[in-house]
Motif scaffolding. Sequence first.
Motif, PDB file in Angstrom:
ATOM      1  N   ALA A 218      66.692 123.133 -76.241  1.00  0.00           N
ATOM      2  CA  ALA A 218      65.508 122.363 -75.861  1.00  0.00           C
ATOM      3  C   ALA A 218      65.665 120.895 -76.228  1.00  0.00           C
ATOM      4  CB  ALA A 218      64.268 122.949 -76.542  1.00  0.00           C
ATOM      5  N   ASN A 219      66.486 120.618 -77.212  1.00  0.00           N
ATOM      6  CA  ASN A 219      66.705 119.260 -77.701  1.00  0.00           C
ATOM      7  C   ASN A 219      67.534 118.404 -76.739  1.00  0.00           C
ATOM      8  OD1 ASN A 219      67.225 118.079 -81.083  1.00  0.00           O
ATOM      9  ND2 ASN A 219      67.378 116.895 -79.212  1.00  0.00           N
ATOM     10  N   LEU A 220      68.310 119.021 -75.858  1.00  0.00           N
ATOM     11  CA  LEU A 220      69.271 118.287 -75.041  1.00  0.00           C
ATOM     12  C   LEU A 220      68.649 117.141 -74.238  1.00  0.00           C
ATOM     13  CD1 LEU A 220      71.599 121.173 -73.792  1.00  0.00           C
ATOM     14  CD2 LEU A 220      71.991 119.554 -75.664  1.00  0.00           C
ATOM     15  N   PRO A 221      67.543 117.330 -73.506  1.00  0.00           N
ATOM     16  CA  PRO A 221      66.980 116.208 -72.735  1.00  0.00           C
ATOM     17  C   PRO A 221      66.302 115.141 -73.601  1.00  0.00           C
ATOM     18  CG  PRO A 221      66.278 118.334 -71.833  1.00  0.00           C
ATOM     19  CD  PRO A 221      66.858 118.605 -73.181  1.00  0.00           C
ATOM     20  N   ILE A 222      66.118 115.423 -74.885  1.00  0.00           N
ATOM     21  CA  ILE A 222      65.490 114.437 -75.767  1.00  0.00           C
ATOM     22  C   ILE A 222      66.448 113.284 -76.040  1.00  0.00           C
ATOM     23  CG2 ILE A 222      64.607 114.098 -78.115  1.00  0.00           C
ATOM     24  CD1 ILE A 222      63.368 116.894 -77.891  1.00  0.00           C
ATOM     25  N   GLY A 223      67.754 113.565 -76.008  1.00  0.00           N
ATOM     26  CA  GLY A 223      68.753 112.503 -76.095  1.00  0.00           C
ATOM     27  C   GLY A 223      69.303 112.240 -77.473  1.00  0.00           C
ATOM     28  N   VAL A 224      68.542 112.580 -78.524  1.00  0.00           N
ATOM     29  CA  VAL A 224      68.998 112.385 -79.902  1.00  0.00           C
ATOM     30  C   VAL A 224      68.804 113.695 -80.655  1.00  0.00           C
ATOM     31  CG1 VAL A 224      68.515 109.914 -79.953  1.00  0.00           C
ATOM     32  CG2 VAL A 224      66.724 111.521 -80.589  1.00  0.00           C
ATOM     33  N   PRO A 225      69.683 114.015 -81.620  1.00  0.00           N
ATOM     34  CA  PRO A 225      69.536 115.267 -82.386  1.00  0.00           C
ATOM     35  C   PRO A 225      68.264 115.248 -83.215  1.00  0.00           C
ATOM     36  CG  PRO A 225      71.246 113.886 -83.339  1.00  0.00           C
ATOM     37  CD  PRO A 225      70.873 113.257 -82.036  1.00  0.00           C
ATOM     38  N   TYR A 226      67.467 116.286 -83.074  1.00  0.00           N
ATOM     39  CA  TYR A 226      66.121 116.268 -83.652  1.00  0.00           C
ATOM     40  C   TYR A 226      65.715 117.617 -84.222  1.00  0.00           C
ATOM     41  CZ  TYR A 226      60.996 116.805 -82.976  1.00  0.00           C
ATOM     42  OH  TYR A 226      59.681 117.114 -83.099  1.00  0.00           O
ATOM     43  N   SER A 227      66.129 118.688 -83.562  1.00  0.00           N
ATOM     44  CA  SER A 227      65.547 119.997 -83.851  1.00  0.00           C
ATOM     45  C   SER A 227      65.874 120.494 -85.253  1.00  0.00           C
ATOM     46  CB  SER A 227      66.011 121.026 -82.813  1.00  0.00           C
ATOM     47  OG  SER A 227      67.411 121.204 -82.858  1.00  0.00           O
ATOM     48  N   ALA A 228      67.116 120.329 -85.713  1.00  0.00           N
ATOM     49  CA  ALA A 228      67.495 120.879 -87.020  1.00  0.00           C
ATOM     50  C   ALA A 228      66.763 120.157 -88.148  1.00  0.00           C
ATOM     51  CB  ALA A 228      69.009 120.774 -87.210  1.00  0.00           C
ATOM     52  N   ALA A 229      66.628 118.832 -88.041  1.00  0.00           N
ATOM     53  CA  ALA A 229      65.941 118.077 -89.087  1.00  0.00           C
ATOM     54  C   ALA A 229      64.449 118.389 -89.102  1.00  0.00           C
ATOM     55  CB  ALA A 229      66.162 116.577 -88.886  1.00  0.00           C
ATOM     56  N   PHE A 230      63.877 118.619 -87.924  1.00  0.00           N
ATOM     57  CA  PHE A 230      62.439 118.861 -87.827  1.00  0.00           C
ATOM     58  C   PHE A 230      62.031 120.142 -88.542  1.00  0.00           C
ATOM     59  CE2 PHE A 230      58.845 120.821 -85.521  1.00  0.00           C
ATOM     60  CZ  PHE A 230      57.893 119.831 -85.705  1.00  0.00           C
ATOM     61  N   LYS A 231      62.899 121.138 -88.520  1.00  0.00           N
ATOM     62  CA  LYS A 231      62.557 122.455 -89.070  1.00  0.00           C
ATOM     63  C   LYS A 231      62.026 122.370 -90.505  1.00  0.00           C
ATOM     64  CE  LYS A 231      62.952 127.029 -89.843  1.00  0.00           C
ATOM     65  NZ  LYS A 231      62.332 128.126 -89.106  1.00  0.00           N
ATOM     66  N   LYS A 232      62.826 121.825 -91.407  1.00  0.00           N
ATOM     67  CA  LYS A 232      62.446 121.812 -92.817  1.00  0.00           C
ATOM     68  C   LYS A 232      61.221 120.949 -93.061  1.00  0.00           C
ATOM     69  CE  LYS A 232      64.195 120.745 -97.452  1.00  0.00           C
ATOM     70  NZ  LYS A 232      63.684 121.978 -98.061  1.00  0.00           N
ATOM     71  N   TYR A 233      61.186 119.764 -92.438  1.00  0.00           N
ATOM     72  CA  TYR A 233      60.049 118.871 -92.656  1.00  0.00           C
ATOM     73  C   TYR A 233      58.744 119.511 -92.192  1.00  0.00           C
ATOM     74  CZ  TYR A 233      63.335 115.060 -93.623  1.00  0.00           C
ATOM     75  OH  TYR A 233      64.309 114.270 -94.170  1.00  0.00           O
ATOM     76  N   HIS A 234      58.810 120.209 -91.053  1.00  0.00           N
ATOM     77  CA  HIS A 234      57.568 120.765 -90.526  1.00  0.00           C
ATOM     78  C   HIS A 234      57.088 121.958 -91.343  1.00  0.00           C
ATOM     79  CE1 HIS A 234      54.393 121.552 -87.719  1.00  0.00           C
ATOM     80  NE2 HIS A 234      54.775 122.801 -87.606  1.00  0.00           N
TER      81      HIS A 234
END
Length: 363
Positions: free
Chosen positions: A154-170
């Motif tokens: 799902a992260n691919l069209p966002i353009g920047v790596p985001y999903s792995a970092a978001f997990k812990k913070y959220h």
Amino acid sequence: MTADIDYSLYGGAESVKEPSTTRAPRRTTVVTPTSKDDGVTHPGKPQDPSDFLWLMTEEPHRTRRMEIMKKHPQVKTLMGHEPLTKYVVAGVVALQFSTAYLLRHTSPYSWPFVLAAYAIGGTANQNLFLAIHEITHNLAFRGIVPNKLLAIFANLPIGVPYSAAFKKYHIEHHKHMGVDGIDTDIPTRFELLCLNSVLGKAFFATFQILFYALRPGFVRMQQPTVWHLFNLLTQLAFNTLVWYLFGAKPLVYMIMSSFWAGSLHPCAGHFIAEHYLWDGLAQETYSYYGPLNVLAYNVGYHNEHHDFPSIPWTRLPALRALAPEFYDTIPSHPSWPMVIVNFIRDGEVGMFARAKRLGKDKI
């Protein structure tokens, strides 16, 4: 066996027994209650306008969750993963790829390009941000690894790596809502001092995606994991392939889409609507029940989501219908776009309009 555990029932936890952490105090009463402290009739500002609202009360969601489970034990039947999520993600990712491909010969400075990035791309990438939010709670599959892989896809069209970092913070935002130094959803003191004006709030609302991306690094840096590396390498490989096959313009479209998704976009109103304090009430979480939820995985049902993070997006309306005595009495927002407008222009609601708590280690 571990393989047989349905992790979608654990609200995003990655093990059955989570490590012990320091939590905010469990006190649930106002320290010095008065007749004005009922949270409803007091019309004044609930805090010093130059500072956050510092509370010594427990965040409200754990208490309400226990009350609802006691009164409506059938709520447990709403918990668990939603198979539809993966198909919606695939459809939105395909939409973004197709639009980026069709714009490969269009100038990024042209109105058709910018309009497509705002109307189509901004909506689609906001949907993918919220898909990753849903997947972070392990609500697309039973297991942890399939959820992580779907989030990276799902992260691919966002353009920047985001999903792995978001997990812990959220997940920390859920477990330690408002706790100073842990919940990175809350603006920093620096943001409060620099942006607490009409122009400052307009700047924040325009570039809020950058604040949410950069703030965690200043507040609570994560320890990198193999999933962070895999997310990064996958995104870099995908971006390189797109550049090689179709040129830079599709990548510009996807990154511009991500910018609009977290800027002055109707769907981006949820970032501000969810946890800012409004109308002089010390209410930490607001819901929105309007039509934009169709595009946003029902994230507007935000009180419901924080109360039961193991209930997927498709069944949050059923939760509200099951326990109306708990939710119908809580003030909600009628419109996300108007939330952005009111946030910018309202002198009573500023960068400071968030609730904070001290962790046990700071008391």
